[in-house]
Scaffold this motif. Structure first.
Motif, short mmCIF file in Angstrom:
data_model
loop_
_atom_site.label_atom_id
_atom_site.label_comp_id
_atom_site.label_asym_id
_atom_site.label_seq_id
_atom_site.Cartn_x
_atom_site.Cartn_y
_atom_site.Cartn_z
N THR A 61 -8.65 21.38 55.98
CA THR A 61 -9.94 20.74 55.71
C THR A 61 -9.86 20.26 54.27
OG1 THR A 61 -10.90 22.82 54.90
CG2 THR A 61 -11.18 22.30 57.25
N TYR A 62 -10.93 19.75 53.75
CA TYR A 62 -10.86 19.19 52.42
C TYR A 62 -10.96 20.23 51.29
CZ TYR A 62 -11.54 14.54 54.44
OH TYR A 62 -11.40 13.37 55.15
N GLN A 84 -5.72 6.35 35.80
CA GLN A 84 -6.64 7.32 36.36
C GLN A 84 -7.45 6.63 37.44
OE1 GLN A 84 -9.06 9.22 33.40
NE2 GLN A 84 -8.97 11.16 34.46
N ASP A 114 -12.29 8.94 51.24
CA ASP A 114 -13.38 9.17 52.18
C ASP A 114 -14.03 10.53 52.02
OD1 ASP A 114 -11.36 10.00 55.14
OD2 ASP A 114 -11.38 10.78 53.10
N TYR A 115 -13.78 11.16 50.90
CA TYR A 115 -14.37 12.48 50.65
C TYR A 115 -14.49 12.63 49.15
CZ TYR A 115 -14.50 17.62 50.31
OH TYR A 115 -14.82 18.93 50.03
N ARG A 166 -8.45 11.14 50.43
CA ARG A 166 -8.48 10.24 51.59
C ARG A 166 -7.97 10.88 52.87
NH1 ARG A 166 -3.24 8.28 52.18
NH2 ARG A 166 -1.93 8.41 50.36
N ASP A 167 -7.53 12.11 52.79
CA ASP A 167 -7.04 12.79 53.99
C ASP A 167 -7.43 14.25 53.94
OD1 ASP A 167 -4.22 10.80 53.56
OD2 ASP A 167 -5.52 10.69 55.32
N ALA A 168 -7.88 14.78 55.05
CA ALA A 168 -8.27 16.19 55.09
C ALA A 168 -7.09 17.07 54.71
CB ALA A 168 -8.76 16.55 56.48
N GLY A 169 -7.33 18.01 53.83
CA GLY A 169 -6.30 18.95 53.41
C GLY A 169 -5.23 18.34 52.54
N ASN A 170 -5.42 17.13 52.13
CA ASN A 170 -4.40 16.44 51.34
C ASN A 170 -4.78 16.42 49.87
OD1 ASN A 170 -2.17 14.75 50.68
ND2 ASN A 170 -2.27 13.88 52.72
N MET A 171 -4.22 15.52 49.14
CA MET A 171 -4.36 15.54 47.70
C MET A 171 -5.77 15.15 47.26
SD MET A 171 -0.79 13.93 46.41
CE MET A 171 -0.93 12.44 47.36
N LEU A 172 -6.26 15.84 46.24
CA LEU A 172 -7.48 15.45 45.55
C LEU A 172 -7.09 14.76 44.26
CD1 LEU A 172 -9.77 18.62 45.87
CD2 LEU A 172 -10.21 16.37 46.86
N ARG A 204 -19.58 12.50 52.00
CA ARG A 204 -18.76 11.49 52.65
C ARG A 204 -19.43 10.14 52.45
NH1 ARG A 204 -15.46 13.60 56.82
NH2 ARG A 204 -14.98 15.75 56.27
N PHE A 258 -1.18 24.02 46.39
CA PHE A 258 -1.09 22.98 45.37
C PHE A 258 -0.85 23.60 43.99
CE2 PHE A 258 -3.17 19.85 48.16
CZ PHE A 258 -3.86 20.66 49.04
N LEU A 316 -7.68 17.53 36.17
CA LEU A 316 -6.60 18.23 36.84
C LEU A 316 -5.63 17.18 37.42
CD1 LEU A 316 -9.11 20.25 36.95
CD2 LEU A 316 -7.97 21.23 38.93
N PHE A 329 -8.64 13.96 40.69
CA PHE A 329 -9.76 14.45 39.88
C PHE A 329 -10.11 13.50 38.75
CE2 PHE A 329 -10.74 18.76 41.23
CZ PHE A 329 -9.66 19.08 42.02
N GLY A 330 -11.38 13.50 38.38
CA GLY A 330 -11.81 12.85 37.15
C GLY A 330 -11.47 13.73 35.96
N ASN A 339 -1.94 24.65 53.33
CA ASN A 339 -1.68 23.82 52.16
C ASN A 339 -1.80 24.61 50.87
OD1 ASN A 339 -1.58 21.47 53.83
ND2 ASN A 339 -3.80 21.45 53.84
N SER A 377 -5.62 25.46 50.63
CA SER A 377 -6.65 24.99 51.54
C SER A 377 -6.14 25.04 52.98
CB SER A 377 -7.11 23.57 51.19
OG SER A 377 -6.15 22.62 51.61
N PRO A 378 -7.06 25.24 53.92
CA PRO A 378 -6.72 25.07 55.31
C PRO A 378 -6.69 23.57 55.61
CG PRO A 378 -9.03 25.60 55.11
CD PRO A 378 -8.48 25.57 53.71
#
Lengths: 111, 112
Positions: A97-98, B2, B31-32, B94-100, B51, A33, A43, B102-103, A31, A94-95
């Motif tokens: 993972t989170y 936001q 969830d993260y 909400r998904d591993a390796g997916n979008m974050l 978590r 971004f 961000l 941010f605040g 992944n 990222s791999p």
């Protein structure tokens, strides 16, 4: 140590120019971004890619496009730069993972 | 719009004080919940994450408190030091390796 590098730390472009921002990661992460960082807004995600040649729009994709021809490289393209695209641009990888690993950022000024 | 709201925008404390940064989220599918720390001229780096199945997590002087029912989480820095001066971002995913998501960030200054 994960390393994410960005092609330029500072960039000054003129309105209407086509701008390329390059990002390279050396950890074989799936992944990648692109974010822009603005004071008070945190961000914001522009695009992300979960595999070569795959891309997904983030929250603010308008005015931007991306390219991922190789796994380690993710490019952000401003087709016709505008002054409201003056910002700090951050690349991350990222791999599956989170945790995301960020590059040092490119501060772009469009005049 | 936001989805993760962070406060305060800036914070000044004396060395040894306990700065607290708060975040609230709307999406119950998150969830993260990580916190990132950013020093000037550097990209953000993961500091600590939690978590929703636990209410608190400590790593050294950094603690996350999580309140699932209130949809809020906060970062506490014990015995703060001038070297902790940085911008802190909360985030949610909400998904591993997916979008974050941010605040808006908190600029912390710890005075000697």
């Amino acid at each position: 140590d994960v390393k994410v590098t960005q092609s330029s730390r500072y960039l000054v472009k003129r309105t209407g120019e086509k701008v390329f921002l390059e990002c390279v990661q050396d950890m074989d992460h799936e992944n990648m971004f692109w974010y822009r960082q603005d004071p008070g807004l945190g961000l914001r995600l522009i695009y992300f890619s979960y595999d070569v040649k795959m891309k997904e729009k983030g929250d603010i994709p308008e005015g931007y496009s991306v390219s991922r021809e190789k796994k380690e490289r993710f490019s952000l393209i401003l087709e016709s730069a505008s002054t409201n695209q003056t910002s700090m641009y951050l690349c991350a990888s990222s791999p599956h993972t989170y945790e995301q690993y960020f590059g040092p950022g490119t501060r772009l000024t469009v005049t | 719009q936001q989805q993760v709201k962070q406060s305060p925008q800036s914070l000044i404390v004396q060395k040894g004080g306990i700065p607290i940064i708060n975040c609230a989220y709307e999406n119950t599918a998150f969830d993260y919940f990580p916190w990132y720390q950013q020093f000037p001229g550097k990209g953000p780096a993961l500091l600590i994450a939690i978590r929703p199945d636990v209410s608190e997590k400590k790593e050294g002087r950094f603690t996350i408190s999580f309140n699932k029912s209130a949809k809020q989480f906060s970062l506490h820095i014990m015995d703060s030091q001038p070297g902790d001066s940085a911008t802190y971002f909360c985030a949610a995913s909400r998904d591993a390796g997916n979008m974050l998501t941010f605040g808006g960030g908190t600029r912390l200054m710890v005075k000697p």
